[in-house]
Design an enzyme around this catalytic site. Structure first.
Site, PDB file in Angstrom:
ATOM      1  N   ALA A  65       3.325  -0.218   2.661  1.00  0.00           N
ATOM      2  CA  ALA A  65       3.004  -1.620   2.412  1.00  0.00           C
ATOM      3  C   ALA A  65       1.620  -1.752   1.763  1.00  0.00           C
ATOM      4  O   ALA A  65       1.356  -1.102   0.753  1.00  0.00           O
ATOM      5  CB  ALA A  65       3.116  -2.424   3.713  1.00  0.00           C
ATOM      6  N   SER A  66       0.738  -2.537   2.381  1.00  0.00           N
ATOM      7  CA  SER A  66      -0.566  -2.793   1.761  1.00  0.00           C
ATOM      8  C   SER A  66      -1.551  -1.644   1.889  1.00  0.00           C
ATOM      9  O   SER A  66      -2.656  -1.727   1.325  1.00  0.00           O
ATOM     10  CB  SER A  66      -1.174  -4.080   2.322  1.00  0.00           C
ATOM     11  OG  SER A  66      -0.543  -5.207   1.749  1.00  0.00           O
ATOM     12  N   VAL A  67      -1.199  -0.575   2.571  1.00  0.00           N
ATOM     13  CA  VAL A  67      -2.021   0.635   2.493  1.00  0.00           C
ATOM     14  C   VAL A  67      -2.003   1.167   1.059  1.00  0.00           C
ATOM     15  O   VAL A  67      -2.893   1.936   0.654  1.00  0.00           O
ATOM     16  CB  VAL A  67      -1.535   1.691   3.506  1.00  0.00           C
ATOM     17  CG1 VAL A  67      -2.302   3.002   3.370  1.00  0.00           C
ATOM     18  CG2 VAL A  67      -1.694   1.161   4.929  1.00  0.00           C
ATOM     19  N   THR A  68      -1.023   0.735   0.271  1.00  0.00           N
ATOM     20  CA  THR A  68      -1.009   1.062  -1.157  1.00  0.00           C
ATOM     21  C   THR A  68      -2.300   0.599  -1.823  1.00  0.00           C
ATOM     22  O   THR A  68      -2.822   1.278  -2.726  1.00  0.00           O
ATOM     23  CB  THR A  68       0.196   0.382  -1.838  1.00  0.00           C
ATOM     24  OG1 THR A  68       1.405   0.821  -1.207  1.00  0.00           O
ATOM     25  CG2 THR A  68       0.253   0.697  -3.322  1.00  0.00           C
ATOM     26  N   LYS A  69      -2.837  -0.536  -1.408  1.00  0.00           N
ATOM     27  CA  LYS A  69      -4.025  -1.101  -2.060  1.00  0.00           C
ATOM     28  C   LYS A  69      -5.226  -0.156  -2.015  1.00  0.00           C
ATOM     29  O   LYS A  69      -5.843   0.104  -3.054  1.00  0.00           O
ATOM     30  CB  LYS A  69      -4.374  -2.457  -1.456  1.00  0.00           C
ATOM     31  CG  LYS A  69      -3.364  -3.561  -1.749  1.00  0.00           C
ATOM     32  CD  LYS A  69      -3.841  -4.881  -1.156  1.00  0.00           C
ATOM     33  CE  LYS A  69      -2.859  -6.022  -1.445  1.00  0.00           C
ATOM     34  NZ  LYS A  69      -1.610  -5.893  -0.666  1.00  0.00           N
TER      35      LYS A  69
END
Length: 256
Positions: A65-69
């Site tokens: 999820a937002s760990v991609t950022k």
């Protein structure tokens, strides 16, 4: 299933919390790790890949999820270190089709720090069902605040950052992330768009009314789905081991 054996070695309060959440069907499975530069202090797993599915395993692939950022941020800073991109450079300099929009003068640093002025959660996928249309909608988003004046956590900002990183590197985002981050850190199981052969080791994320199926092996975030599964804000999958490797790689740079 009896989840307590998988919780051996962690504090009772954590075990109780996670077990209660699982029994309440908040999630079908989970994995966790707590540690420092010396490695994990507590780690474990519980549950199943989907309701009624096989048990979570050490090689389970999780939608990050937002760990991609932060991973995309690291790839962007890798470009900065090599002189391919400057923190004070603007979106319009790298994306000419954005030059005439409100995003044009936004800097790379502002995208990285969520101070671009772009609004937060934007369910653009509801009206825009193909990549070109959704990107046009991102480009047309009005800024909520003047760039550099306020923090507003923005997935749209990281969608734009991913496009800038691609333009600056000349590579697609998945190749850039592999070259700049996951390869050097040693994260062999982390990447975008898991292969069909890996679907059976992916944890499901939801029973999605929009897609009419249980989402397993494809990105949960709907905007990322429309963008093809590779985006600056979401789309990475990886194992718990790989996430630990990433944490240990960045911890030395964290101010103490």
């Amino acid at each position: 299933m009896d989840t307590m054996p998988a919780l051996a070695g962690i504090r009772a309060s954590e075990a109780e919390l996670l077990t209660a959440a699982h029994r309440a069907r908040i999630f079908s499975g989970a994995a966790w790790s707590v540690g420092d530069l010396d490695g994990p202090v507590r780690r474990g797993q519980l549950g199943t890949l989907s309701w009624g599915g096989p048990p979570v395993q050490p090689d389970t692939l999780w939608d990050w999820a937002s760990v991609t950022k932060p991973v995309v941020a690291l790839a962007t800073l890798w470009l900065v270190e090599r002189g391919a991109l400057g923190l004070a450079e603007t979106v319009g300099e790298h994306l000419p089709d954005h030059a005439g929009s409100e995003l044009g003068p936004v800097t790379i640093e502002q995208l990285l720090t969520h101070t671009s002025g772009l609004p937060g959660r934007q369910p653009l996928w509801r009206q825009h069902r193909d990549r070109e249309s959704l990107l046009a909608a991102v480009r047309a988003l009005p800024l909520h605040t003047a760039p550099g004046t306020a923090v507003d956590y923005s997935s749209a900002g990281f969608i734009v950052l991913g496009l800038v990183a691609e333009a600056a590197s000349g590579w697609p985002l998945d190749r850039l992330v592999a070259t700049a981050v996951t390869g050097p850190v040693g994260m062999p199981d982390t990447g975008f768009r898991p292969a069909a052969t890996d679907r059976d080791r992916c944890a499901a994320t939801e029973d999605c009314p929009w897609r009419g199926e249980v989402v397993q092996g494809s990105v949960h975030d709907e905007n990322a789905v429309v963008l093809g599964g590779v985006a600056g804000h979401a789309g990475l999958f990886g194992t718990l081991d790989d996430l630990e490797r990433l944490a240990r790689a960045v911890l030395p740079a964290v101010p103490r």
